[in-house]
Write a protein that holds these residues in place. Structure first.
Motif, PDB file in Angstrom:
ATOM      1  N   THR A 162       0.816  -1.219   0.000  1.00 23.30           N
ATOM      2  CA  THR A 162       0.000   0.000   0.000  1.00 23.30           C
ATOM      3  C   THR A 162       0.852   1.273   0.000  1.00 23.30           C
ATOM      4  O   THR A 162       0.581   2.230  -0.740  1.00 23.30           O
ATOM      5  N   ALA A 163       1.889   1.296   0.814  1.00 23.33           N
ATOM      6  CA  ALA A 163       2.757   2.478   0.892  1.00 23.33           C
ATOM      7  C   ALA A 163       3.414   2.765  -0.454  1.00 23.33           C
ATOM      8  O   ALA A 163       3.508   3.932  -0.878  1.00 23.33           O
ATOM      9  N   ASN A 164       3.858   1.722  -1.158  1.00 25.87           N
ATOM     10  CA  ASN A 164       4.497   1.901  -2.465  1.00 25.87           C
ATOM     11  C   ASN A 164       3.521   2.440  -3.505  1.00 25.87           C
ATOM     12  O   ASN A 164       3.878   3.297  -4.322  1.00 25.87           O
ATOM     13  N   VAL A 165       2.296   1.934  -3.475  1.00 23.23           N
ATOM     14  CA  VAL A 165       1.267   2.405  -4.407  1.00 23.23           C
ATOM     15  C   VAL A 165       0.977   3.886  -4.157  1.00 23.23           C
ATOM     16  O   VAL A 165       0.871   4.687  -5.103  1.00 23.23           O
ATOM     17  N   CYS A 166       0.864   4.255  -2.890  1.00 23.32           N
ATOM     18  CA  CYS A 166       0.602   5.652  -2.539  1.00 23.32           C
ATOM     19  C   CYS A 166       1.738   6.557  -3.005  1.00 23.32           C
ATOM     20  O   CYS A 166       1.505   7.640  -3.543  1.00 23.32           O
ATOM     21  N   GLU A 167       2.955   6.104  -2.808  1.00 23.26           N
ATOM     22  CA  GLU A 167       4.105   6.941  -3.191  1.00 23.26           C
ATOM     23  C   GLU A 167       4.145   7.166  -4.696  1.00 23.26           C
ATOM     24  O   GLU A 167       4.451   8.274  -5.164  1.00 23.26           O
ATOM     25  N   SER A 168       3.827   6.151  -5.474  1.00 17.94           N
ATOM     26  CA  SER A 168       3.837   6.299  -6.933  1.00 17.94           C
ATOM     27  C   SER A 168       2.802   7.324  -7.395  1.00 17.94           C
ATOM     28  O   SER A 168       3.022   8.053  -8.366  1.00 17.94           O
ATOM     29  N   LEU A 169       1.685   7.401  -6.694  1.00 13.97           N
ATOM     30  CA  LEU A 169       0.650   8.378  -7.030  1.00 13.97           C
ATOM     31  C   LEU A 169       1.036   9.780  -6.572  1.00 13.97           C
ATOM     32  O   LEU A 169       0.820  10.771  -7.289  1.00 13.97           O
ATOM     33  N   LEU A 170       1.614   9.873  -5.379  1.00 13.19           N
ATOM     34  CA  LEU A 170       1.963  11.176  -4.816  1.00 13.19           C
ATOM     35  C   LEU A 170       3.138  11.839  -5.517  1.00 13.19           C
ATOM     36  O   LEU A 170       3.320  13.054  -5.425  1.00 13.19           O
ATOM     37  N   LYS A 171       3.948  11.072  -6.226  1.00 11.20           N
ATOM     38  CA  LYS A 171       5.084  11.645  -6.933  1.00 11.20           C
ATOM     39  C   LYS A 171       4.639  12.615  -8.017  1.00 11.20           C
ATOM     40  O   LYS A 171       5.353  13.560  -8.350  1.00 11.20           O
ATOM     41  N   GLU A 172       3.451  12.385  -8.569  1.00  8.64           N
ATOM     42  CA  GLU A 172       2.978  13.210  -9.677  1.00  8.64           C
ATOM     43  C   GLU A 172       1.729  14.022  -9.357  1.00  8.64           C
ATOM     44  O   GLU A 172       1.543  15.116  -9.888  1.00  8.64           O
ATOM     45  N   GLY A 173       0.850  13.493  -8.528  1.00  5.53           N
ATOM     46  CA  GLY A 173      -0.405  14.180  -8.261  1.00  5.53           C
ATOM     47  C   GLY A 173      -0.807  14.089  -6.810  1.00  5.53           C
ATOM     48  O   GLY A 173       0.037  14.047  -5.917  1.00  5.53           O
ATOM     49  N   ILE A 174      -2.098  14.050  -6.572  1.00  5.93           N
ATOM     50  CA  ILE A 174      -2.591  13.921  -5.209  1.00  5.93           C
ATOM     51  C   ILE A 174      -3.247  12.556  -5.042  1.00  5.93           C
ATOM     52  O   ILE A 174      -3.713  11.949  -6.011  1.00  5.93           O
ATOM     53  N   ALA A 175      -3.265  12.075  -3.825  1.00  7.14           N
ATOM     54  CA  ALA A 175      -3.880  10.790  -3.511  1.00  7.14           C
ATOM     55  C   ALA A 175      -4.289  10.785  -2.048  1.00  7.14           C
ATOM     56  O   ALA A 175      -3.865  11.653  -1.267  1.00  7.14           O
ATOM     57  N   PHE A 176      -5.106   9.817  -1.703  1.00  3.86           N
ATOM     58  CA  PHE A 176      -5.596   9.651  -0.342  1.00  3.86           C
ATOM     59  C   PHE A 176      -5.470   8.175   0.026  1.00  3.86           C
ATOM     60  O   PHE A 176      -5.340   7.316  -0.844  1.00  3.86           O
ATOM     61  N   SER A 177      -5.519   7.884   1.307  1.00  4.46           N
ATOM     62  CA  SER A 177      -5.465   6.479   1.717  1.00  4.46           C
ATOM     63  C   SER A 177      -6.143   6.287   3.061  1.00  4.46           C
ATOM     64  O   SER A 177      -6.133   7.185   3.915  1.00  4.46           O
ATOM     65  N   GLU A 189       0.757  -1.355  19.283  1.00  4.57           N
ATOM     66  CA  GLU A 189       1.385  -0.546  18.248  1.00  4.57           C
ATOM     67  C   GLU A 189       0.649  -0.706  16.921  1.00  4.57           C
ATOM     68  O   GLU A 189       0.070  -1.752  16.637  1.00  4.57           O
ATOM     69  N   VAL A 190       0.703   0.358  16.120  1.00  7.29           N
ATOM     70  CA  VAL A 190       0.090   0.327  14.791  1.00  7.29           C
ATOM     71  C   VAL A 190       0.871  -0.629  13.895  1.00  7.29           C
ATOM     72  O   VAL A 190       2.097  -0.753  14.006  1.00  7.29           O
ATOM     73  N   GLY A 191       0.166  -1.307  12.989  1.00  7.65           N
ATOM     74  CA  GLY A 191       0.798  -2.267  12.091  1.00  7.65           C
ATOM     75  C   GLY A 191       1.759  -1.624  11.104  1.00  7.65           C
ATOM     76  O   GLY A 191       1.710  -0.418  10.845  1.00  7.65           O
ATOM     77  N   GLU A 192       2.615  -2.444  10.522  1.00  9.39           N
ATOM     78  CA  GLU A 192       3.669  -1.949   9.631  1.00  9.39           C
ATOM     79  C   GLU A 192       3.118  -1.292   8.372  1.00  9.39           C
ATOM     80  O   GLU A 192       3.632  -0.275   7.911  1.00  9.39           O
ATOM     81  N   THR A 193       2.059  -1.867   7.789  1.00  4.54           N
ATOM     82  CA  THR A 193       1.490  -1.296   6.568  1.00  4.54           C
ATOM     83  C   THR A 193       1.003   0.124   6.803  1.00  4.54           C
ATOM     84  O   THR A 193       1.306   1.046   6.024  1.00  4.54           O
ATOM     85  N   ALA A 194       0.249   0.318   7.864  1.00  6.02           N
ATOM     86  CA  ALA A 194      -0.262   1.653   8.192  1.00  6.02           C
ATOM     87  C   ALA A 194       0.877   2.613   8.529  1.00  6.02           C
ATOM     88  O   ALA A 194       0.867   3.776   8.118  1.00  6.02           O
ATOM     89  N   ARG A 195       1.852   2.129   9.266  1.00  4.63           N
ATOM     90  CA  ARG A 195       2.973   2.993   9.666  1.00  4.63           C
ATOM     91  C   ARG A 195       3.757   3.482   8.444  1.00  4.63           C
ATOM     92  O   ARG A 195       4.072   4.670   8.323  1.00  4.63           O
ATOM     93  N   LYS A 196       4.060   2.570   7.531  1.00  2.00           N
ATOM     94  CA  LYS A 196       4.812   2.947   6.332  1.00  2.00           C
ATOM     95  C   LYS A 196       4.008   3.885   5.434  1.00  2.00           C
ATOM     96  O   LYS A 196       4.554   4.829   4.859  1.00  2.00           O
ATOM     97  N   THR A 197       2.721   3.635   5.329  1.00  3.75           N
ATOM     98  CA  THR A 197       1.870   4.481   4.489  1.00  3.75           C
ATOM     99  C   THR A 197       1.771   5.882   5.068  1.00  3.75           C
ATOM    100  O   THR A 197       1.836   6.881   4.335  1.00  3.75           O
ATOM    101  N   LYS A 198       1.621   5.968   6.365  1.00  4.76           N
ATOM    102  CA  LYS A 198       1.567   7.273   7.024  1.00  4.76           C
ATOM    103  C   LYS A 198       2.861   8.052   6.784  1.00  4.76           C
ATOM    104  O   LYS A 198       2.833   9.270   6.544  1.00  4.76           O
ATOM    105  N   GLU A 199       3.996   7.370   6.837  1.00  2.55           N
ATOM    106  CA  GLU A 199       5.293   8.016   6.605  1.00  2.55           C
ATOM    107  C   GLU A 199       5.394   8.562   5.182  1.00  2.55           C
ATOM    108  O   GLU A 199       5.969   9.634   4.964  1.00  2.55           O
ATOM    109  N   VAL A 200       4.836   7.848   4.214  1.00  4.85           N
ATOM    110  CA  VAL A 200       4.859   8.304   2.826  1.00  4.85           C
ATOM    111  C   VAL A 200       4.081   9.605   2.671  1.00  4.85           C
ATOM    112  O   VAL A 200       4.547  10.562   2.040  1.00  4.85           O
ATOM    113  N   PHE A 201       2.886   9.667   3.265  1.00  3.89           N
ATOM    114  CA  PHE A 201       2.079  10.890   3.158  1.00  3.89           C
ATOM    115  C   PHE A 201       2.761  12.056   3.870  1.00  3.89           C
ATOM    116  O   PHE A 201       2.695  13.194   3.411  1.00  3.89           O
ATOM    117  N   SER A 202       3.414  11.778   4.976  1.00  3.64           N
ATOM    118  CA  SER A 202       4.159  12.825   5.680  1.00  3.64           C
ATOM    119  C   SER A 202       5.325  13.314   4.830  1.00  3.64           C
ATOM    120  O   SER A 202       5.607  14.523   4.769  1.00  3.64           O
TER     121      SER A 202
END
Length: 361
Positions: A162-177, A189-202
């Protein structure tokens, strides 16, 4: 998404070099016809735009509809905390740095992406159905609004990618997750998928475009009553347990692991934040034919396995419960144990994706 048009965009239309303004207005009108966004233009500005001879008949007809819509949108502004404002730096030299400049509009994918259907990355593409039902409930049952809807394009994140998909979208435009927390108790603790995705948006300065739901997984958003209606007899023990548990601790349903249920070693040992939370619930729940305590773990009864499952899981039932949820009218729903979470998610998704219906001209 609520889109506002600054006066500078209108004035740019009447400049000799107005190609960016014309391209922007074309995309704006197309977005309105497709029912992608809510577009607000003050009446006096809309009237001025209608006088632009560079606009075609379809654009004029669409702008008239936008002007009509805008007359009834005052209440919407008080409900939406985030909106996008477009302006022209060729006219307005002192606009907010948060506004979107239409100059060089045609050459910027980022700018044009704001008028496309918003892309929302879910861990699983089937999650979209549940979130759309949450939005429907929030619109009609909480806000009591019948003149709006939510509009977005679901994108499959593929679980841990999920984090990789989000990053590919955010490189060019806007996205949400929207991501599951994977938490089995409020203190886990929050799971790894959510943690990595949150870091990408930040990383891309888009933290407000990310939602972490306070639930173990999206299946925990399905009301328990629907699981009960879809469950077979052998699945009723866990349903009965969760009903009792919710009566003692309403939010606990959101942290139940639908796929794995409970294991002896996890409740009486294991991760302390998890075991402490659920053990006190187990010790207080009373069910006919069901009794378990720490002393049983130390016994050598053949039927008691330290690594075994205490109660059955709901992984199979969740599919049928989700299908039933998708077919129900929102006024029929009973949200015991999930209403607060639905409301929190509904607020955010409405903020992001509010729109009007499609129009034909």
């Amino acid at each position: 998404m609520l889109i506002n048009i600054d006066q500078s965009v209108v004035e740019h239309l009447f400049q000799s070099n107005n190609s960016d303004a014309l391209a922007f207005v074309e995309d704006l009108c197309r977005a309105r016809r497709k029912g992608i966004h809510c577009i607000y233009i003050k009446k006096r500005l809309a009237m001025r735009m209608l006088g632009c001879k560079s606009l075609g008949e379809l654009q004029i007809a669409t702008l008239k509809r936008i002007m009509h819509d805008s007359t009834y949108m005052n209440s919407l502004h008080s409900l939406v905390s985030e909106n996008v404002v477009f302006f022209s730096s060729a006219i307005n030299k002192s606009a907010s740095d948060k506004w979107i400049d239409i100059c060089d509009y045609e050459d910027s994918y980022l700018k044009t992406s704001y008028l496309q259907s918003p892309k929302v990355v879910f861990e699983n593409i089937n999650d979209a159905m549940i979130y759309k039902k949450v939005c429907e409930w929030y619109l009609y049952q909480v806000l009591e609004l019948n003149s709006y809807k939510v509009s977005f394009e679901p994108i499959n994140g593929g679980g841990d990618t999920t984090a990789n998909v989000c990053e590919s979208l955010l490189k060019e435009g806007i996205a949400f997750s929207v991501c599951d927390s994977d938490k089995k108790s409020p203190s886990c603790e929050v799971g790894e998928t959510a943690r990595k995705t949150k870091e990408v948006f930040s990383k891309y300065g888009r933290s407000s475009n990310f939602i972490l739901i306070e639930a173990h997984e999206v299946e925990n958003l399905i009301p328990l009553d629907l699981y009960k209606e879809c469950a077979r007899e052998q699945q009723m023990p866990i349903i009965n347990f969760l009903e009792k548990a919710v009566g003692l601790q309403p939010c606990c349903y959101g942290y139940f692991d639908m796929k794995k249920s409970f294991k002896y070693k996890e409740i009486w040992g294991g991760n302390k934040t998890y075991s402490d939370y659920w053990r006190c619930i187990f010790e207080r729940v009373e069910l006919e034919g069901f009794e378990i305590g720490e002393s049983r773990i130390n016994q050598s009864d053949e039927g008691v396995k330290v690594n075994g499952t205490i109660l059955n899981n709901l992984s199979v039932v969740s599919k049928f419960a989700a299908q039933k949820l998708s077919s129900m009218r929102v006024e029929e729903l009973k949200l015991n144990g999930v209403e607060r979470t639905w409301n929190e998610i509904g607020v955010k998704l409405f903020d992001w994706f509010v729109s009007h219906d499609k129009i034909r001209l």
